[in-house]
Scaffold this active site. Structure first.
Site, short mmCIF file in Angstrom:
data_model
loop_
_atom_site.label_atom_id
_atom_site.label_comp_id
_atom_site.label_asym_id
_atom_site.label_seq_id
_atom_site.Cartn_x
_atom_site.Cartn_y
_atom_site.Cartn_z
N HIS A 188 -4.51 -3.69 -0.21
CA HIS A 188 -4.91 -3.17 1.09
C HIS A 188 -4.45 -4.18 2.14
CE1 HIS A 188 -7.51 -2.06 4.41
NE2 HIS A 188 -7.81 -0.95 3.78
N CYS A 240 0.84 -1.19 0.00
CA CYS A 240 0.00 0.00 0.00
C CYS A 240 0.88 1.26 0.00
CB CYS A 240 -0.95 -0.05 1.19
SG CYS A 240 -2.32 1.14 1.06
N SER A 257 -6.63 -6.83 37.60
CA SER A 257 -8.05 -6.50 37.48
C SER A 257 -8.92 -7.75 37.42
CB SER A 257 -8.28 -5.70 36.19
OG SER A 257 -8.05 -6.51 35.05
N GLY A 258 -8.30 -8.90 37.17
CA GLY A 258 -9.08 -10.12 36.97
C GLY A 258 -9.28 -10.42 35.50
N GLY A 259 -8.91 -9.45 34.63
CA GLY A 259 -9.00 -9.69 33.20
C GLY A 259 -7.85 -10.51 32.69
N VAL A 260 -7.89 -10.83 31.42
CA VAL A 260 -6.88 -11.71 30.82
C VAL A 260 -5.49 -11.09 30.91
CG1 VAL A 260 -6.15 -12.87 28.71
CG2 VAL A 260 -8.58 -12.73 29.28
N ASP A 261 -5.36 -9.83 30.49
CA ASP A 261 -4.03 -9.23 30.35
C ASP A 261 -3.29 -9.15 31.67
OD1 ASP A 261 -4.91 -8.92 27.78
OD2 ASP A 261 -5.35 -6.78 27.98
N SER A 262 -3.94 -8.56 32.68
CA SER A 262 -3.23 -8.39 33.96
C SER A 262 -2.99 -9.73 34.63
CB SER A 262 -4.03 -7.47 34.89
OG SER A 262 -5.29 -8.03 35.21
N SER A 263 -3.89 -10.69 34.43
CA SER A 263 -3.69 -12.01 35.04
C SER A 263 -2.51 -12.73 34.41
CB SER A 263 -4.97 -12.85 34.88
OG SER A 263 -6.06 -12.24 35.54
N GLU A 301 -5.76 -5.29 4.54
CA GLU A 301 -6.85 -6.18 4.92
C GLU A 301 -6.77 -7.52 4.18
OE1 GLU A 301 -10.36 -6.95 7.17
OE2 GLU A 301 -9.07 -5.19 7.20
#
Length: 1375
Positions: free
Chosen positions: A554, A84, A1083-1089, A556
């Site tokens: 592109h 592109c 936080s209990g989310g995926v990333d921080s865990s 995409e």
């Protein structure tokens, strides 16, 4: 530790589409990083990438002050691909013309490939159709993935094809049967995700559906029966879906004789029978099975056999094949045409045509080649002649015999590039097949078109020759091409498009996304056009000499199959990038990196050298990748030590080494920190191969390999031999090897390119001494092979069985599913008996139980059970026989769920063996908590005779745990494999272990001796200060702690401090060299865990993970997080309950932005307060957060670097004293890769696949003021919605789902009463990365069920609505 070495570097200014490029390449195992366009050249060079991709979004090359890459990147000598904006930049830089578009346009267009590899087949398989000339001409098939969700209009066409097929092949079916089964096929087509269709660009010709390793459907249109469509579909399915399975299964109706014959012709064998089909109809079903290797060979053979008579060689558009008499009419039509034959001066008569044809037929017989027919693939028509011919010419007064290439095309095909195409094939055939050193071409002086072709092939004019024809002498120019020139030609003109194989495997007329933004109107000098598409001026161009490529696609397009293929072609085919990157490598590397950061730049221990067998490498990274890496080790060494070798010799030797590796059985690979340093292969008492990478020269790797090989293989022989290269004599003579007196083995004896070899030999005792393996008081002697105490027996035959089993099997990692099933069954039969009984009867068991094939055993019936009960060669216990049948069925269920039983069972130890260091049998436990866990899980899955003691014994027998005693010679050998999971039991064992000898019932008995295995991960195992080490092992983590102060002492593979094992126990005590700690907000989310789990694996208790309960969490969120951290991750989580504080401060607040601000500030306050408790001495030096790759690169500006990171991904606004050094372990990963990392760390799938949850929590899902009553109401409704999604298996199919409390009241009716209650909005979206999203098209009946449950179960709700807004224009969250 092998670093995550960058293979491909993507330069970009932050386009979200560019992320897809990196993600796609990483899927192929190519480690890819993204850096901004303004990255300094020195920084780029320091990363040492093998290729660069210039990407980006709509920024014009003319935009003022727009950053551009340093143009010096084009001088680095590495391949560059512009996509592109990158294409426009390349075109402008090299002098092309770029026109600025008025507006951006994006859309789909048809890709027309101008040139492609002349050396490789079309990526699609060939089927064959009859042609008028009496030949078989290939029809090019197109393969596509069918998805009913995306292409519902195709369903009827496929069903019609199915019906047409079964009516022709299943003549036993009635109309009622067909109508009934059609509905079942319809349902299967609607639900299956793995369906491949074959078309000839006009009509559907067939389709195949697979599920894991089973072919569920394969139907071909009756009009193309026996024309290769079925094989073509099977081949495509094998490449796409079945390549990772060792066996392929299929069920076939017994009355479908055509189908059975088809499958059996491909090597499928009957493994069972069912009296009824899956719907219970009285149609007997035959169960068939074939190994992947056999099927692959059969398909390749089938293709080549079918094509053997059809072509000699081929290109993209044509193939060449010998003429037959049946071709006369087509031949005469061409050679009788005067315009076509203008170079000959006239057209041929029928007699002349026949004479010419007879001459070629004679040449085929005499030479094996001649002039062949050119067949156009698309039409199947003969369009000309091409080939090679023996002739004699006089050149510069000297007569010589030559082989010339020649071709003749019908005039309708002039000017279309066919001349170059067939000439290249003829040249290639001459050099590669005939082994010629030079080829010639004789061209009439006025034939300008053919002269151009000769020049394109880089043929050199060497003279003129008057060629006689019909009594006349016609002057011809003589062109010659030498093989050396052909091979060394940098632009590979004679090899077609091979060096620029960007479009290798890409189908002509592929549909791609195009970017109609700024266009390249004229291409720079030295570039050529590769492909056209849509209304772009130029779609793809390249300068193959400088290895610079450009695409107007592109970004995409990388979502598509052809886009991914192009990226892989560039990275692997052109740049030579390796494909060994995976999440395990990343995890191990990141753990070491984190230790270095936290511990002041020093890793806690230097990992020792370890060894693995080639079969283990096959299992970990695949056979092809293993062989490639071993060949690379050889080639690196060869180039370093033999600089005089030509490329031709290197290429020849490379193939010989590859063949030798393929045939090897006893091959060991030395590795350190996952980096391969060398390998050795042993054949009986001879060192067949020993190669080391140059950077490991003189660092003891060769000696270490020899030492390991001696321990495993060579110590059993009196004399050890080797045939040495001249330059390696010093190495072997230093160890005591001496010349045998035999003559050197001449070059070329071992292989066409093998060098001269000098025979050497050494006595076992001498080599043992020089390797430092002399027998010590600690029973380490190799000479007498001291074994574990149980491996003996008074009976000589029994003792030999025990010794063989002990030396070659016990404790050796086993990964083959069929062998694992064998062990599972035999362990069950052994229960209550001595193991020698099993060993004596094992061969009889294998015969009786059909070599322990679970697919066969699962179908045993009563007659088979009775037969087994009469078999005196086995243990005749009906309960155990029936258990084996039950276990076979459960075993296959596990295979279906996990892909293999191996993946399931080894998952309990993270894929790596537990290695213990027990000193006596009395120390060995009968079972462990881990064996308890495995036994419990197997029982839950329906397995029988799998008690904890039995499972512990199986863990030992398949090498999941290694309990060779410290006095055993195998202990040293096995310790070289892994040091990851060695645990210290020197400080004491539990009562159960200590009293084993007093309680014979606890023993897993062989005879009078005991076969007991595996270390216990219990509190009684005293590893001071390292309780988290046991936790790591228990969690099944694939990445265990390597935080050993003197790890090399625990494994014999180090060789840095000799072979002293006396310090094994002490080596495992970890001393904390620093008090630096890392603070991490969870936080209990995926990333921080994942961040917390990764850090804990790296630094243990130096991590301070803080979870703040804001009171704004989902139902049961806090309890779930605490449980997962405690039970699964074994991470000691600190929870700060501040729910009342948050609610008090949100009271009366309506504005969502003010809500966010209050929540952020309060969070900082709570977080700061908790941090101070753990920072009394200033121990906290680092702050960890879960910044992902998208967060990093999205912050980069077109016009330069930006230091801002999106605030919602960081703990922003921290007080000054908390400005710690930032640690972002995930900054190189995308969301899906974070989940993959979590799996490597042993995190549960339920946590990894959780939907995104906003930092402010439910506060922004309540419109208006936040209070406890509304929070409780929303939690209940949200919990019901999530519960229903799980029940109906929709949860994992949507990106995010939640409820919103609108605080809008409406009138309702409950029973006879009117209500005036609140409204819940249900929201579910589908997305890839959350950048854009569409609302999920959940079924109406499902939504109705959710609505009913919420209204009936949640007091205060009388209306439920569904949000059908996509992003854009809306956002996913409401506030």
């Amino acid at each position: 530790m092998q670093e995550n070495n960058v293979q491909i570097l993507v330069l970009d200014f932050g386009s979200q589409y560019t992320q897809l490029i990196a993600r796609r390449l990483r899927e192929y195992g190519v480690y890819t990083e993204i850096v901004p366009y303004f990255e300094k050249l020195d920084s780029i060079k320091s990363k040492n990438p093998k290729g660069i991709i210039l990407s980006g979004g709509p920024a014009s090359v003319y935009e003022k002050d727009a950053y551009k890459p340093d143009s010096a990147i084009f001088t680095l000598g590495i391949p560059i691909l512009g996509i592109c904006y990158g294409m426009q930049l390349i075109a402008q830089h090299f002098g092309g013309r770029v026109i600025k578009a008025d507006a951006q346009e994006f859309g789909k267009a048809v890709l027309e490939i101008m040139e492609s590899s002349q050396d490789s087949k079309d990526s699609s398989c060939f089927a064959f159709q009859g042609a008028s000339q009496g030949i078989q001409a290939p029809m090019t098939l197109s393969f596509d993935i069918f998805s009913h969700h995306k292409f519902p209009q195709m369903l009827t066409a496929l069903l019609d094809l199915w019906e047409d097929s079964v009516q022709a092949s299943h003549i036993f079916l009635t109309k009622q049967h067909i109508a009934e089964i059609r509905l079942e096929v319809k349902a299967a087509l609607q639900s299956s995700q793995n369906i491949i269709t074959a078309t000839d660009k006009k009509d559907f010709l067939g389709f195949i559906g697979v599920e894991k390793n089973k072919i569920e459907m394969l139907f071909v249109a009756s009009s193309v029966f026996r024309k290769g469509i079925g094989k073509a579909l099977l081949k495509e399915a094998l490449e796409r879906y079945l390549k990772d399975y060792p066996y392929i299964l299929v069920d076939c109706n017994e009355q479908n004789t055509q189908g059975l014959a088809f499958y059996k012709s491909l090597g499928f064998e009957k493994v069972g029978m069912s009296e009824k089909d899956s719907a219970g109809r009285d149609f007997p079903i035959v169960h068939l099975k074939v190994s992947k290797a056999i099927l692959k060979k059969a398909l390749e053979r089938g293709t080549s056999d079918s094509v053997a008579n059809a072509f000699v060689c081929e290109s993209e558009r044509v193939f060449l094949r010998p003429y037959t008499q049946a071709d006369f009419a087509a031949l005469h039509k061409i050679v009788s045409d005067k315009e076509t034959m203008y170079a000959w001066g006239q057209g041929f008569s029928k007699k002349q045509s026949q004479e010419w044809l007879d001459k070629q037929l004679a040449h085929y017989q005499q030479y094996g080649f001649g002039i062949w027919a050119i067949i156009e693939k698309q039409s199947g028509a003969i369009i000309g002649n091409a080939g090679l011919n023996h002739t004699e010419i006089s050149l510069k007064g000297k007569t010589q015999k030559i082989v010339e290439i020649g071709y003749l095309l019908h005039r309708d095909f002039w000017g279309k590039g066919y001349g170059s195409e067939v000439a290249r094939m003829c040249v290639k055939y001459g050099f590669e097949t005939l082994g010629l050193e030079e080829v010639y071409c004789l061209i009439k002086e006025d034939n300008t078109a053919s002269i151009k072709v000769a020049k394109r092939l880089e043929m050199q004019k060497v003279g003129e020759y008057p060629k006689p024809y019909k009594g006349k002498k016609i002057s011809h120019l003589v062109f010659r091409l030498e093989k050396k020139v052909w091979q060394e030609s940098k632009n590979n003109a004679t090899q077609g498009f091979k060096s620029c194989s960007l479009f290798k495997g890409i189908k002509q007329d592929s549909i791609v996304w195009m970017s109609h933004a700024d266009k390249v109107e004229s291409i720079p000098q030295g570039f050529r056009e590769l492909a056209k598409s849509g209304n772009t001026h130029y779609c793809a161009i390249a300068d193959s000499k400088r290895k610079i490529y450009a695409l107007q696609f592109h970004p995409e397009v990388v979502h598509s199959e052809c886009g991914g293929q192009m990226l892989q072609n560039f990275a692997v085919g052109i740049c030579g990038a390796n494909t060994c990157w995976n999440m395990r490598h990343f995890a191990q590397n990141e753990i070491e990196k984190l230790r270095r950061i936290v511990y002041g730049g020093k890793a806690h221990c230097e990992n020792p050298m370890s060894f693995m067998q080639i079969q283990e490498a096959f299992k970990h990274i695949g056979k092809a990748q293993t062989i490639q890496r071993l060949v690379e080790i050889w080639e690196e060494g060869a180039r370093a030590t033999h600089k005089d070798l030509s490329e031709n010799e290197i290429a020849g030797m490379r193939e010989e080494i590859r063949e030798a590796i393929l045939k090897s059985k006893n091959l060991l690979i030395a590795q350190k920190n996952e980096e391969w340093l060398g390998f050795i292969e042993i054949e009986k008492n001879e060192i067949a191969m020993l190669f080391v990478v140059p950077k490991a020269f003189r660092k003891g790797v060769g000696k270490a390999l020899l030492k390991e090989a001696f321990m495993r293989y060579l110590g059993a022989f009196e004399v050890i031999k080797v045939n040495s290269l001249e330059w390696a004599l010093g190495f072997y003579q230093a160890l005591g090897f001496a010349k045998t007196g035999k003559k050197p083995i001449p070059a070329g004896s071992a292989g066409a390119f093998s060098p001269e070899l000098i025979p050497l030999s050494i006595a076992r005792e001498s080599l043992q001494k020089s390797l430092g393996l002399e027998a010590q008081d600690s029973n380490e002697g190799v000479r007498e092979k001291v074994r574990c105490a149980w491996a003996t027996d008074k009976d000589e035959a029994a003792r030999k069985l025990y010794e063989d089993y002990h030396d070659t099997e016990w404790g050796e990692p086993l990964h083959e599913d069929k062998k694992l099933f064998e062990h599972l069954v035999l362990e069950g039969f052994q229960a209550g008996l001595s193991w020698i009984t099993i060993l004596k009867k094992r061969e009889a068991f294998r015969v009786a139980f059909d070599d322990f094939d679970p697919h066969i055993v699962a179908n045993y019936d009563e007659d088979k059970i009775k037969e087994l009960m009469r078999n005196e060669g086995i243990i005749r216990n009906r309960a155990k026989i029936e258990a084996a049948i039950i276990n076979a069925k459960a075993f296959m269920a596990v295979q279906r769920e996990f892909g293999s039983f191996d993946k399931y069972i080894w998952g309990f130890v993270g894929g790596k063996p537990i290695i213990n260091a027990f000193e006596s049998i009395a120390d060995l436990p009968a079972s462990t908590p881990l064996s308890d866990k495995i036994a419990k899980d197997l029982k839950k899955r329906g397995f029988k005779f799998v008690g904890t003691t039995t499972m512990y014994a199986m863990m030992q027998s398949i090498g999941m745990v290694n309990d060779h005693l410290t006095s055993c010679f195998k202990c040293n050998s096995s310790l070289g494999m892994q040091c990851d999971k060695i645990l210290d039991f020197s400080q004491g064992t539990n009562t159960k272990s200590a009293n084993l000898t007093k309680n014979p019932k606890n023993l897993h008995s062989h005879t009078a001796n005991t076969r007991i295995v595996d270390s216990q991960h219990t509190e009684s195992s005293d590893i001071k200060g390292q309780s988290h080490l046991e936790s790591s092992a228990d969690s099944g983590s694939a990445v265990s702690l390597r935080d050993f102060k003197s790890c090399e002492g625990a494994t014999r593979g180090s060789y840095l401090e000799g072979n002293d094992r006396s310090g094994v126990a002490n080596s495992l005590k970890i001393t904390k060299e620093t008090t630096s700690k890392v603070l991490c907000a969870v936080s209990g989310g995926v990333d921080s865990s994942v961040v917390a789990a990764l850090l804990y694996r790296a630094i243990g208790e130096n991590l301070i993970p803080v979870f703040v309960d804001t009171g704004l969490l989902r139902k049961g969120e806090r309890e779930a997080v605490e449980k997962i951290f405690k039970e699964n991750l074994k991470v000691p989580l600190i929870t700060a309950d501040a729910s009342e504080l948050f609610l008090s401060r949100l009271k009366g607040v309506l504005d969502p932005e003010i809500k966010r601000k209050i929540i952020g500030e309060t969070f900082i306050e709570v977080f700061e307060k908790e941090a101070k408790k753990h920072n009394t001495k200033g121990e906290i030096k680092f702050l960890a957060q879960g910044t992902l790759y998208p967060d990093v690169i999205e912050s980069v500006s077109v016009k330069g670097p930006s230091k801002t990171i999106k605030s919602h991904h960081n703990v922003g606004g921290l007080p000054e004293w908390m400005k710690f050094e930032l640690i972002e372990p995930l900054r190189e990963l995308f969301k899906d890769e974070v989940r993959a990392l979590g799996r490597e760390l042993g995190m549960p799938e339920s946590m990894l696949m959780r939907h995104p949850f906003p930092g402010p929590g439910l506060a922004i899902r309540i419109m208006g003021e936040v209070n406890k009553a509304d929070l409780d109401l929303l939690r209940e409704a949200d919990s019901i919605f999530i519960d229903e999604l799980h029940k109906q298996s929709y949860y994992d199919k949507v990106w995010q789902a939640f409820c919103v409390l609108l605080n809008v009241r409406s009138v309702g009716v409950m029973g006879d009463n009117r209500t005036y209650d609140n409204t819940i909005c249900v929201r579910a979206v589908e997305a890839i990365d959350g950048m854009t999203a569409t609302f999920a098209h959940l079924p109406h009946d499902f939504l109705e069920g959710v609505s009913n449950r919420i209204i009936n179960e949640v007091e205060g709700i009388n209306r439920v609505v569904y949000d059908i807004t996509s992003k854009p224009p809306g956002t996913i969250e409401w506030e």
